[in-house]
Design a protein around this motif. Structure first.
Motif, short mmCIF file in Angstrom:
data_model
loop_
_atom_site.label_atom_id
_atom_site.label_comp_id
_atom_site.label_asym_id
_atom_site.label_seq_id
_atom_site.Cartn_x
_atom_site.Cartn_y
_atom_site.Cartn_z
N LYS A 155 139.89 104.76 60.25
CA LYS A 155 139.84 105.32 61.60
C LYS A 155 138.42 105.67 62.03
CE LYS A 155 144.46 107.35 61.80
NZ LYS A 155 145.21 108.62 61.82
N ASP A 156 137.57 106.14 61.11
CA ASP A 156 136.22 106.52 61.51
C ASP A 156 135.21 105.38 61.35
OD1 ASP A 156 135.33 106.46 58.85
OD2 ASP A 156 135.29 108.63 58.62
N GLU A 164 142.77 105.93 54.93
CA GLU A 164 143.16 105.90 56.34
C GLU A 164 142.08 106.53 57.21
OE1 GLU A 164 146.82 107.22 59.30
OE2 GLU A 164 146.98 107.65 57.17
N ARG A 165 141.52 107.63 56.74
CA ARG A 165 140.44 108.29 57.49
C ARG A 165 139.21 107.37 57.60
NH1 ARG A 165 138.48 114.24 55.92
NH2 ARG A 165 137.31 113.14 54.32
#
Length: 110
Positions: A37-38, A33-34
């Motif tokens: 998002k990034d 997920e990180r």
């Protein structure tokens, strides 16, 4: 997505193992997920046996961030392919590997 031939599946799992050795993927829901998002994720794979909530979360995140998203394999098989315990979600972070995986998914026989 339906399962393709065993040979096609084996190619995908072998490529996942190579990506892990090359440190071109992250595993686990939090890390994937990180990465989405990034903007470091180039492709996300969620296991067939993931919960409906997990599938929905990653489908929505990937749609929003325009990251290709596939449902493939069991969490046990994905974990085994990358040399870890069962993994429900992985994110490919290398554009070249992501292109190769995407091509394998598109070329699969049904």
């Amino acid at each position: 997505m339906q399962s393709g031939t065993i040979k096609d599946d084996r190619k995908i799992f072998n490529l996942l193992g190579l990506m892990m050795k090359s440190r071109k993927l992250v595993s686990g829901s939090f890390m994937a997920e990180r990465a989405v998002k990034d903007s470091s994720a180039r492709l996300v794979i969620v296991s067939n046996d993931a919960s409906d909530n997990t599938k929905k979360l990653f489908r929505n995140k990937c749609d929003f961030y325009q990251v290709p998203y596939y449902i493939f394999g069991s969490s046990e098989a994905i974990g085994q392919a990358i040399g870890k315990e069962a993994r429900v979600v992985i994110a490919v972070t290398d554009p070249g590997f992501a292109k190769s995986i995407r091509k394998l998914f598109e070329d699969r026989s049904f």
